[in-house]
Design a protein around this motif. Sequence first.
Motif, mmCIF file in Angstrom:
data_model
loop_
_atom_site.group_PDB
_atom_site.id
_atom_site.type_symbol
_atom_site.label_atom_id
_atom_site.label_comp_id
_atom_site.label_asym_id
_atom_site.label_seq_id
_atom_site.Cartn_x
_atom_site.Cartn_y
_atom_site.Cartn_z
ATOM 1 N N ILE A 81 10.251 -39.565 -32.720
ATOM 2 C CA ILE A 81 9.498 -40.109 -31.592
ATOM 3 C C ILE A 81 10.422 -40.079 -30.371
ATOM 4 C CG2 ILE A 81 10.106 -42.530 -32.041
ATOM 5 C CD1 ILE A 81 7.153 -43.209 -31.170
ATOM 6 N N CYS A 82 9.839 -39.895 -29.216
ATOM 7 C CA CYS A 82 10.615 -39.853 -27.977
ATOM 8 C C CYS A 82 10.837 -41.263 -27.443
ATOM 9 C CB CYS A 82 9.878 -39.009 -26.945
ATOM 10 S SG CYS A 82 10.843 -38.748 -25.443
ATOM 11 N N TYR A 83 12.074 -41.549 -27.059
ATOM 12 C CA TYR A 83 12.428 -42.813 -26.410
ATOM 13 C C TYR A 83 13.059 -42.499 -25.058
ATOM 14 C CZ TYR A 83 11.867 -45.484 -30.779
ATOM 15 O OH TYR A 83 11.368 -46.086 -31.911
ATOM 16 N N GLY A 84 12.270 -42.036 -24.128
ATOM 17 C CA GLY A 84 12.792 -41.736 -22.793
ATOM 18 C C GLY A 84 13.600 -40.465 -22.773
ATOM 19 N N ASN A 85 14.929 -40.588 -22.750
ATOM 20 C CA ASN A 85 15.784 -39.401 -22.612
ATOM 21 C C ASN A 85 16.330 -38.873 -23.945
ATOM 22 O OD1 ASN A 85 17.581 -41.464 -23.102
ATOM 23 N ND2 ASN A 85 19.047 -40.837 -21.532
ATOM 24 N N TYR A 86 15.822 -39.384 -25.074
ATOM 25 C CA TYR A 86 16.229 -38.858 -26.375
ATOM 26 C C TYR A 86 15.112 -39.046 -27.385
ATOM 27 C CZ TYR A 86 17.051 -43.610 -28.101
ATOM 28 O OH TYR A 86 16.896 -44.904 -28.496
ATOM 29 N N TRP A 87 15.265 -38.350 -28.511
ATOM 30 C CA TRP A 87 14.325 -38.493 -29.617
ATOM 31 C C TRP A 87 15.017 -39.241 -30.754
ATOM 32 C CZ3 TRP A 87 14.864 -33.762 -27.092
ATOM 33 C CH2 TRP A 87 13.743 -33.302 -26.394
ATOM 34 N N ASN A 88 14.353 -40.201 -31.327
ATOM 35 C CA ASN A 88 14.839 -40.911 -32.503
ATOM 36 C C ASN A 88 14.221 -40.235 -33.730
ATOM 37 O OD1 ASN A 88 16.316 -43.174 -33.668
ATOM 38 N ND2 ASN A 88 14.300 -43.875 -34.301
ATOM 39 N N VAL A 89 15.060 -39.914 -34.704
ATOM 40 C CA VAL A 89 14.636 -39.121 -35.855
ATOM 41 C C VAL A 89 14.906 -39.875 -37.150
ATOM 42 C CG1 VAL A 89 15.016 -36.932 -37.071
ATOM 43 C CG2 VAL A 89 15.209 -37.021 -34.577
ATOM 44 N N LEU A 90 13.952 -39.815 -38.074
ATOM 45 C CA LEU A 90 14.117 -40.355 -39.431
ATOM 46 C C LEU A 90 13.809 -39.239 -40.423
ATOM 47 C CD1 LEU A 90 12.371 -43.830 -39.127
ATOM 48 C CD2 LEU A 90 14.830 -43.372 -39.179
ATOM 49 N N ILE A 91 14.840 -38.850 -41.180
ATOM 50 C CA ILE A 91 14.699 -37.812 -42.196
ATOM 51 C C ILE A 91 14.699 -38.487 -43.561
ATOM 52 C CG2 ILE A 91 15.736 -35.746 -43.227
ATOM 53 C CD1 ILE A 91 14.878 -35.262 -40.332
ATOM 54 N N ASP A 92 13.627 -38.307 -44.319
ATOM 55 C CA ASP A 92 13.564 -38.864 -45.669
ATOM 56 C C ASP A 92 14.527 -38.110 -46.575
ATOM 57 O OD1 ASP A 92 11.632 -40.860 -45.230
ATOM 58 O OD2 ASP A 92 10.025 -39.376 -45.312
ATOM 59 N N LEU A 93 15.329 -38.867 -47.334
ATOM 60 C CA LEU A 93 16.322 -38.273 -48.224
ATOM 61 C C LEU A 93 15.841 -38.316 -49.672
ATOM 62 C CD1 LEU A 93 19.558 -39.733 -46.628
ATOM 63 C CD2 LEU A 93 18.483 -37.510 -46.232
ATOM 64 N N TYR A 94 16.365 -37.395 -50.459
ATOM 65 C CA TYR A 94 15.984 -37.252 -51.859
ATOM 66 C C TYR A 94 17.204 -37.433 -52.751
ATOM 67 C CZ TYR A 94 11.349 -35.598 -50.597
ATOM 68 O OH TYR A 94 10.066 -35.535 -50.129
ATOM 69 N N THR A 95 16.952 -37.964 -53.964
ATOM 70 C CA THR A 95 18.030 -38.145 -54.934
ATOM 71 C C THR A 95 17.661 -37.454 -56.242
ATOM 72 O OG1 THR A 95 17.156 -40.232 -55.801
ATOM 73 C CG2 THR A 95 18.686 -40.371 -53.922
ATOM 74 N N GLU A 96 18.686 -37.255 -57.078
ATOM 75 C CA GLU A 96 18.492 -36.571 -58.358
ATOM 76 C C GLU A 96 17.424 -37.245 -59.209
ATOM 77 O OE1 GLU A 96 22.139 -36.211 -60.542
ATOM 78 O OE2 GLU A 96 22.918 -34.648 -59.222
ATOM 79 N N ASP A 97 17.521 -38.553 -59.395
ATOM 80 C CA ASP A 97 16.627 -39.253 -60.317
ATOM 81 C C ASP A 97 15.294 -39.650 -59.700
ATOM 82 O OD1 ASP A 97 18.437 -39.037 -62.402
ATOM 83 O OD2 ASP A 97 19.370 -40.978 -61.975
ATOM 84 N N GLU A 98 15.291 -39.995 -58.443
ATOM 85 C CA GLU A 98 14.078 -40.508 -57.812
ATOM 86 C C GLU A 98 13.206 -39.440 -57.161
ATOM 87 O OE1 GLU A 98 14.896 -44.752 -55.873
ATOM 88 O OE2 GLU A 98 16.112 -43.153 -55.005
ATOM 89 N N GLY A 99 13.814 -38.342 -56.760
ATOM 90 C CA GLY A 99 13.106 -37.453 -55.852
ATOM 91 C C GLY A 99 13.131 -38.127 -54.488
ATOM 92 N N LEU A 100 11.957 -38.344 -53.893
ATOM 93 C CA LEU A 100 11.896 -39.045 -52.611
ATOM 94 C C LEU A 100 12.463 -40.446 -52.786
ATOM 95 C CD1 LEU A 100 11.001 -39.286 -49.655
ATOM 96 C CD2 LEU A 100 8.732 -39.941 -50.494
ATOM 97 N N SER A 101 13.507 -40.759 -52.021
ATOM 98 C CA SER A 101 14.164 -42.064 -52.149
ATOM 99 C C SER A 101 13.726 -42.975 -51.011
ATOM 100 C CB SER A 101 15.689 -41.894 -52.108
ATOM 101 O OG SER A 101 16.128 -41.604 -50.785
ATOM 102 N N ASP A 102 14.267 -44.188 -51.005
ATOM 103 C CA ASP A 102 14.027 -45.111 -49.901
ATOM 104 C C ASP A 102 15.001 -44.872 -48.748
ATOM 105 O OD1 ASP A 102 11.953 -46.419 -51.233
ATOM 106 O OD2 ASP A 102 13.315 -47.832 -52.197
#
Length: 126
Positions: A81-102
């Motif tokens: 999402i854009c916050y004025g002069n920059y974009w804030n980014v959230l990349i979902d991470l994955y783990t060996e046992d869980e797949g999609l993690s928290d």
Amino acid sequence: MNEIVVEKNEDDELPIPHIWRPIFTKIVNAFVKQDYNLTSGIKSVNPIAHNTAKQIKEYVEDYGEVLIELPEKTWDTSVYICYGNYWNVLIDLYTEDEGLSDLVLNAEVRENDNDYLFDIKLVYVP
């Protein structure tokens, strides 16, 4: 500017632009190898402060799972999402046992001449 314009939408979270995905893939690949300082360097990514790298390492270790490289499906749920002069980014991470993690990778992206500049902020559970 860039051939591909990244939307500056301050109201809605949007999918990660294709132009940024290779950079985030390289960052996460380094983290998978436990290189939280990005010692090999990644073009357009600012160096990670020692304290930030240490904190990321501790958060990943405390989480208790092993990070894996980003699968293609991470782009289905990761957002920016854009916050004025920059974009804030959230990349979902994955783990060996869980797949999609928290866990998520949080970063800020800014325009820099004819390119983008990436700042890694943290890996955490939101």
